[in-house]
Design an enzyme around this catalytic site. Structure first.
Site, mmCIF file in Angstrom:
data_model
loop_
_atom_site.group_PDB
_atom_site.id
_atom_site.type_symbol
_atom_site.label_atom_id
_atom_site.label_comp_id
_atom_site.label_asym_id
_atom_site.label_seq_id
_atom_site.Cartn_x
_atom_site.Cartn_y
_atom_site.Cartn_z
ATOM 1 N N GLU A 167 1.503 1.895 1.903
ATOM 2 C CA GLU A 167 0.654 0.809 1.430
ATOM 3 C C GLU A 167 0.120 -0.100 2.543
ATOM 4 O O GLU A 167 0.454 -1.287 2.618
ATOM 5 C CB GLU A 167 1.412 -0.034 0.399
ATOM 6 C CG GLU A 167 1.823 0.746 -0.828
ATOM 7 C CD GLU A 167 2.462 -0.103 -1.917
ATOM 8 O OE1 GLU A 167 2.640 0.419 -3.032
ATOM 9 O OE2 GLU A 167 2.772 -1.278 -1.651
ATOM 10 N N GLU A 383 4.900 6.278 -5.818
ATOM 11 C CA GLU A 383 5.547 5.132 -6.454
ATOM 12 C C GLU A 383 4.884 4.878 -7.791
ATOM 13 O O GLU A 383 3.666 4.916 -7.913
ATOM 14 C CB GLU A 383 5.442 3.848 -5.613
ATOM 15 C CG GLU A 383 6.331 3.789 -4.407
ATOM 16 C CD GLU A 383 6.231 2.449 -3.678
ATOM 17 O OE1 GLU A 383 5.929 1.417 -4.337
ATOM 18 O OE2 GLU A 383 6.426 2.434 -2.460
#
Length: 485
Positions: A167, A383
């Site tokens: 991320e 995720e």
């Protein structure tokens, strides 16, 4: 009557994920030194309750128990991150004790028949490197590449799946522009510079790792969203959605897969903050984007919810998932003034995030069609998860957590993945976030995402109903019509 059971592809991987700072603890043991998150936790008001990662879930000491728990749950793969501050404290020389920990963890996983899935960077930059400019300076990308090669030297004989970054939107714009995450700065220019140097480090690491071992599966993980306009037929609402898509999705997808930054986003930033745009232009050197767009084997997609935005404020403001703080913070979306978030009216998690599984299907289809498939890159959902206010009970002497909402969340999102697979998207696996309740960044220990409950006082683990259901689905390799009671 036709069967309502939906099988998963034969090679589909089921796993769970964590991150070093969130679970390991042992923050200053065996040579580990401060990361930016250790320092940020000491800033008044930065983290709820002044929580820190000194102990967290103590996985540094309890990793054997946790691996045994994963095996009992039937997990096929474990996505974990290595701590740069543990293996190269202060960004300096190799720390043998830190490397040895990860070597032991990998051996334990392999011994349990669980595939180690290693992420090199999950936001815990050594504070000493931040003191020298952190991700706003090019040298940090060089240091990251050195760190990546050190980890490969130590673990490359046993670890075959490598993710460079987790991320980068969070570790650039949320961290250097919004001030919500470490190091807590509020500068548009710094966020832009950090994003570029993060991606440069990613590309360099992929090139160097592939040169050393062509058998590795190499990738990056991006957190992505579906940005919808309140009224798609309204030009202003559609422009608002495009702004969020550009800053959240395309700012990273375009350079990684296409070798350029999105021109519309750059134009907006240049108009609003020409100094930031000039600084960014100066930082992007010839050849950088060729490096950043180095071929990937796999793209990790992290998805939690979508965004519903428009050009007019809603009658009732949508609730934010950011941790409340008195510190100065800003928007993580540069030059996106006049964009307003709206409530879809969907069920929400305790983070005030919509439960929106159909968004995952749409996202996977979009990323596959526009980016991954043309590049020959496969997808993984690396995720996906939900925080709820779990209430433990004791039954026959055992701790139980009846988290029916999370059970439904897991099932719905696995169904959304299967919908994408049936659409022809090459999705190879799913990782629930998180294996354990853990340190949830600026929220501290207030939010629980785990399918395993952690009692932070005793470090006792208890598999929640969601973990039991996930294990049942893994064992059957099928999503059936109804969960077991």
């Amino acid at each position: 009557m036709p069967s309502l059971a939906r099988p998963f592809p034969e090679s589909f991987l089921f796993g769970a994920a964590t991150a070093a700072f969130q679970v390991e603890g042992a923050a200053h043991e065996d040579g580990r030194r401060d990361s930016i998150w250790d320092a940020f936790c000491r800033v008044p008001g930065a983290v709820i309750n002044g929580d820190d990662g000194e102990v967290a879930c103590d996985q540094y000491h309890l990793y054997r128990d946790d691996v045994a728990l994963m095996k009992r749950m039937g997990l096929q793969t474990y996505r974990f991150s290595t701590s740069w501050s543990r293996v190269r404290p202060d960004g300096g020389a190799i720390n043998p004790a830190g490397v040895d920990y990860y070597s032991r963890l990998v051996d334990e996983l392999l011994g349990a028949g669980i595939l180690p899935w290693l992420t090199l960077y999950h936001w815990d930059l050594p504070q000493a490197l931040q003191d020298g400019g952190g991700w706003t300076v090019r040298d940090t990308a060089e240091r990251f590449t050195e760190y990546a090669l050190d980890m490969h030297e130590a673990l490359g004989d046993r670890v075959k799946v490598w993710t460079t970054l987790n991320e980068p939107w969070c570790s650039s714009f949320l961290s250097y522009t919004a001030g919500i995450h470490a190091p807590g700065h509020t500068s548009v220019a710094e966020g832009m510079l950090a994003s570029h140097h993060l991606l440069l480090g990613h590309g360099q690491a992929v090139r160097e790792l592939r040169a050393r071992d062509s058998s590795l599966e190499l990738g990056i993980t991006l957190n992505l969203t579906v940005a919808d306009a309140v009224d798609p037929t309204d030009e202003a609402d559609a422009a608002a959605a495009a702004k969020i898509d550009g800053r959240f999705n395309r700012w990273f997808l375009d350079p990684v897969f296409r070798g350029f930054y999105p021109a519309d986003v750059m134009a907006d930033i240049r108009a609003a903050d020409p100094a930031a745009a000039d600084a960014f232009d100066a930082a992007v050197q010839p050849g950088d984007l060729d490096v950043i767009s180095t071929r990937l084997d796999a793209l990790g997609v992290n998805y939690y919810h979508g965004e519903l935005v428009g050009a007019q404020p809603p009658a009732q403001p949508a609730r934010s998932g950011d941790a409340p703080t008195d510190r100065e913070v800003a928007s993580p979306f540069p030059a996106a003034d006049g964009v307003y978030w709206h409530d879809r009216g969907l069920p929400q998690t305790s983070m005030f995030w919509d439960v929106q599984p159909e968004g995952l299907t749409r996202l996977l289809n979009r990323v596959w069609d526009e980016y991954a498939q043309p590049a020959g890159t496969v997808l993984y959902v690396t995720e996906n998860g939900a925080a709820y206010d779990d209430e433990p009970t004791t039954e026959d002497g055992d701790v139980r957590v009846h988290d029916a909402e999370r059970v439904d969340f897991v099932r719905a999102h696995l169904g959304a993945v299967l919908d994408a697979v049936e659409d022809g998207v090459d999705v190879r696996g799913y990782f629930y976030w998180s294996l354990l309740d853990n340190f949830e960044w600026a929220w501290g220990y207030e939010k629980r995402f785990g399918i395993v409950r952690v009692d932070y006082d005793t470090q006792e683990r208890a598999v929640k109903d969601s973990g039991r259901e996930y294990g049942r689905i893994i064992a059957a390799r099928t999503l059936d019509a109804h969960p077991a009671p």
